[in-house]
Each structure stands twice: as structure tokens, then as C-alpha cells.
Design a protein around this motif. Structure first.
Motif, PDB file in Angstrom:
ATOM      1  N   UNK A 120       0.842  -1.202   0.000  1.00 51.33           N
ATOM      2  CA  UNK A 120       0.000   0.000   0.000  1.00 51.33           C
ATOM      3  C   UNK A 120       0.870   1.242   0.000  1.00 51.33           C
ATOM      4  N   UNK A 121       1.867   1.253   0.845  1.00 50.48           N
ATOM      5  CA  UNK A 121       2.731   2.429   0.941  1.00 50.48           C
ATOM      6  C   UNK A 121       3.420   2.724  -0.387  1.00 50.48           C
ATOM      7  N   UNK A 122       3.736   1.690  -1.134  1.00 50.61           N
ATOM      8  CA  UNK A 122       4.431   1.876  -2.398  1.00 50.61           C
ATOM      9  C   UNK A 122       3.475   2.054  -3.564  1.00 50.61           C
ATOM     10  N   UNK A 123       2.230   2.444  -3.228  1.00 49.73           N
ATOM     11  CA  UNK A 123       1.275   2.992  -4.195  1.00 49.73           C
ATOM     12  C   UNK A 123       0.540   1.959  -5.029  1.00 49.73           C
ATOM     13  N   UNK A 124       0.539   0.715  -4.624  1.00 52.72           N
ATOM     14  CA  UNK A 124      -0.325  -0.262  -5.259  1.00 52.72           C
ATOM     15  C   UNK A 124      -1.771   0.123  -4.984  1.00 52.72           C
ATOM     16  N   UNK A 125      -2.649   0.032  -5.986  1.00 48.23           N
ATOM     17  CA  UNK A 125      -4.052   0.376  -5.787  1.00 48.23           C
ATOM     18  C   UNK A 125      -4.622  -0.461  -4.648  1.00 48.23           C
ATOM     19  N   UNK A 126      -5.094   0.152  -3.574  1.00 45.00           N
ATOM     20  CA  UNK A 126      -5.546  -0.619  -2.409  1.00 45.00           C
ATOM     21  C   UNK A 126      -6.769  -1.476  -2.700  1.00 45.00           C
ATOM     22  N   UNK A 127      -7.532  -1.144  -3.750  1.00 43.21           N
ATOM     23  CA  UNK A 127      -8.708  -1.948  -4.089  1.00 43.21           C
ATOM     24  C   UNK A 127      -8.340  -3.377  -4.459  1.00 43.21           C
ATOM     25  N   UNK A 128      -7.065  -3.627  -4.756  1.00 41.53           N
ATOM     26  CA  UNK A 128      -6.635  -4.969  -5.132  1.00 41.53           C
ATOM     27  C   UNK A 128      -6.322  -5.831  -3.913  1.00 41.53           C
ATOM     28  N   UNK A 129      -6.284  -5.276  -2.749  1.00 40.50           N
ATOM     29  CA  UNK A 129      -5.906  -6.013  -1.544  1.00 40.50           C
ATOM     30  C   UNK A 129      -7.154  -6.291  -0.712  1.00 40.50           C
ATOM     31  N   UNK A 130      -7.531  -7.559  -0.611  1.00 36.43           N
ATOM     32  CA  UNK A 130      -8.744  -7.964   0.115  1.00 36.43           C
ATOM     33  C   UNK A 130      -9.928  -7.046  -0.219  1.00 36.43           C
ATOM     34  N   UNK A 131     -10.352  -6.993  -1.476  1.00 33.53           N
ATOM     35  CA  UNK A 131     -11.396  -6.031  -1.858  1.00 33.53           C
ATOM     36  C   UNK A 131     -12.714  -6.204  -1.107  1.00 33.53           C
ATOM     37  N   UNK A 132     -13.054  -7.444  -0.739  1.00 35.02           N
ATOM     38  CA  UNK A 132     -14.314  -7.642  -0.010  1.00 35.02           C
ATOM     39  C   UNK A 132     -14.233  -7.143   1.426  1.00 35.02           C
ATOM     40  N   UNK A 133     -13.019  -7.039   1.943  1.00 42.15           N
ATOM     41  CA  UNK A 133     -12.835  -6.566   3.313  1.00 42.15           C
ATOM     42  C   UNK A 133     -12.443  -5.101   3.397  1.00 42.15           C
ATOM     43  N   UNK A 134     -12.205  -4.465   2.250  1.00 41.54           N
ATOM     44  CA  UNK A 134     -11.899  -3.035   2.221  1.00 41.54           C
ATOM     45  C   UNK A 134     -13.204  -2.268   2.387  1.00 41.54           C
ATOM     46  N   UNK A 135     -13.361  -1.589   3.500  1.00 39.28           N
ATOM     47  CA  UNK A 135     -14.617  -0.922   3.825  1.00 39.28           C
ATOM     48  C   UNK A 135     -14.553   0.597   3.664  1.00 39.28           C
ATOM     49  N   UNK A 136     -13.349   1.141   3.467  1.00 41.08           N
ATOM     50  CA  UNK A 136     -13.217   2.592   3.320  1.00 41.08           C
ATOM     51  C   UNK A 136     -11.949   2.922   2.544  1.00 41.08           C
ATOM     52  N   UNK A 137     -12.096   3.824   1.562  1.00 48.85           N
ATOM     53  CA  UNK A 137     -10.935   4.375   0.866  1.00 48.85           C
ATOM     54  C   UNK A 137     -11.248   5.823   0.505  1.00 48.85           C
TER      55      UNK A 137
END
Length: 267
Positions: free
Chosen positions: A164-181
Motif C-alpha cells: 500500500x505504501x508503495x502505491x499499489x491500488x488498495x482496491x486490489x488487496x482484500x477487496x471484499x474486506x476493504x470498507x473505506x478508501x
């Protein structure tokens, strides 16, 4: 551009809770402040909670030393614990700060490196509504700059936080568990800050002004004037392209749009 607090009235408050009593969580943000902590105020750039319960989050400054520059967590007995950074944060420098809880331990990361772990076996059963630049109790106003606010209902690993820190799109990391961006990006502060997680927890912005962003330069949303070097990451380019697609926020399904993880337009 991120969002700058004025230390007295600025705030961004979520429209709903990200979770209630999750079995695990991760939050992350980019943050900088022009003033070093002095220990005379409680300064909370990010918290998740409801009413009098700012249950989890981060304190830049605090009247209690153990909670200064620390992630905090409220347990089921209404007792707070803190995982305090071992590195002393200084003024006018961007930091990536994240915290995780796995049901047993609260961990805090600075620039994707684990700095502290504190035991905590429970969490207060309150709705975890996001609050940026103040805490949910209505105090703790912050005068720093915040950007890239994220919340998952899973514990991320150090490697995933580094991604995440190195700017990978956070939507690609556990998208079903991502509740806020909340990217909190743009040269005009939105009265309603968008949530790009898909959950739809928008943020009502009160007096938080546009400011520098740590990942990319969002000065121009006119794709015809974009120049090489305007964006420091694919995430930044994606954000700009999404905004300039007036009225649709979507793109035709092509290899390029899929590579950039852009929302698909189906005519």
C-alpha cells in the motif's frame, strides 16, 4: 492534494460505520503536521468510533505520554491501550502510518515497518464511523494534512502494508474486506469526499482545505494538459482519469483500463 485541518473546526466525518465489533482490522493513512507534539493538547488526525467512543485511531499529540504518536484501541471494558511509535515523528515530514488488530494484539507500523505491539483481546462494541482531522467525541481537532485513509476488516501483513505504501491500488488487496478508501485528493476540497472502496461511506467535509498530497500531484484534472511527471504512480493517474470522465466515472473495457483497474463502462 490532501486535506488540511485548521485545528479548531475542520473535520471529515463518515456517513456510516465501517464495522461494528470486527474480529480484526487494519487502518492506514499518510500524514504530516507542521507542528511537533508538545504534550499540551489531544490531537487526533484519524479515529473510528461513535459519539463518546473514539474506539480506535491515532494520536499525533496527547496529554498522556503513552498515547502521544501512538495507535489507540478501546477494549470491551472501555479501557484504552496504545501501541506507541518508537521513532519520534518530526514536523513537516510525510509519514505512512498503519495499525492492525488481530483479536489479540494491536500493532502499529511506520512506513510499513512494525514499531510496537500491545496486547488487547477485545474491542468496544460501537460503530466504527471514520473521522478525519478530529475524533468522534467532537474534540481532538487536528491541524495536519491527511490523505489516503483506508480501513479493512482483516489484519494486513507487513508486506501488504508495504505494498500500500508503495502505491499499489488498495482496491486490489482484500477487496471484499476493504470498507473505506478516502483518497482525499484534488485541488478543490469536496463538500462530500468520495469513498472508492465501493462501500459508499462518503465523508462530509467541514472546513478542511486542499493541501499537498504525498503520492501524486493532483493540480490538473484536465487530461489534455497532463505532462510527464505530473503523476508519481499508477494510482495517481487512475485517480485523475476517473475524475476527468465527467458524468460516468467509468471507462471502456480494454487491456489498458483493466491494467489501471479503472471502473468498466458498459454502453
Amino acid at each position: 492534494m490532501g486535506r488540511l485541518g485548521n485545528g479548531s473546526s475542520s473535520k471529515i466525518v463518515g456517513s456510516a460505520a465501517t464495522a461494528t465489533s470486527p474480529t480484526a482490522y487494519t487502518w492506514a493513512m499518510w500524514y504530516r503536521n507542521a507542528t511537533a507534539p508538545a504534550g499540551v493538547v489531544t490531537d487526533t488526525p484519524l479515529s473510528f468510533g461513535s459519539g463518546a467512543d473514539a474506539a480506535i485511531g491515532f494520536s499525533w499529540d496527547h496529554t498522556t505520554v503513552g498515547f502521544r504518536q501512538a495507535a489507540f484501541h478501546e477494549d470491551s471494558a472501555s479501557s484504552f491501550v496504545a501501541a506507541k511509535l518508537t521513532t519520534t515523528l518530526v514536523a513537516n515530514k510525510w509519514y505512512h502510518i498503519a495499525a492492525t488488530w488481530d483479536g489479540s494484539n494491536l500493532r502499529v507500523y511506520l512506513n510499513a515497518v512494525l514499531e510496537a505491539t500491545t496486547a488487547s483481546a477485545s474491542i468496544k462494541a460501537v460503530g466504527l464511523t471514520p473521522n478525519a482531522l478530529q475524533d468522534s467525541t467532537g474534540i481532538g481537532f487536528d491541524d495536519g494534512i491527511i490523505a489516503e485513509v483506508l480501513f479493512w476488516t482483516v489484519q494486513l501483513t507487513a508486506a501488504e502494508i508495504l505494498t500500500i505504501r508503495e502505491e499499489q491500488a488498495p482496491e486490489w488487496i482484500y477487496p471484499r474486506s476493504l470498507k473505506l478508501y478516502w483518497p482525499l485528493c484534488g485541488d478543490i476540497a469536496n463538500s462530500t469526499e468520495p469513498d472508492l472502496s465501493g462501500t459508499g461511506i462518503t465523508g462530509t467535509n467541514t472546513a478542511a482545505l486542499p493541501a499537498e498530497h504525498p503520492l501524486w500531484d493532483c493540480r490538473s484534472y484536465n487530461y489534455q494538459t497532463l505532462l510527464p511527471g505530473d503523476f508519481q504512480s499508477i494510482a495517481g493517474l487512475r485517480e485523475a482519469l476517473t475524475v476527468v470522465t465527467a458524468g460516468t466515472d467509468c471507462f471502456q473495457d480494454t487491456p489498458v483500463s483493466r491494467a489501471l483497474n479503472l471502473p468498466r463502462w458498459d454502453p
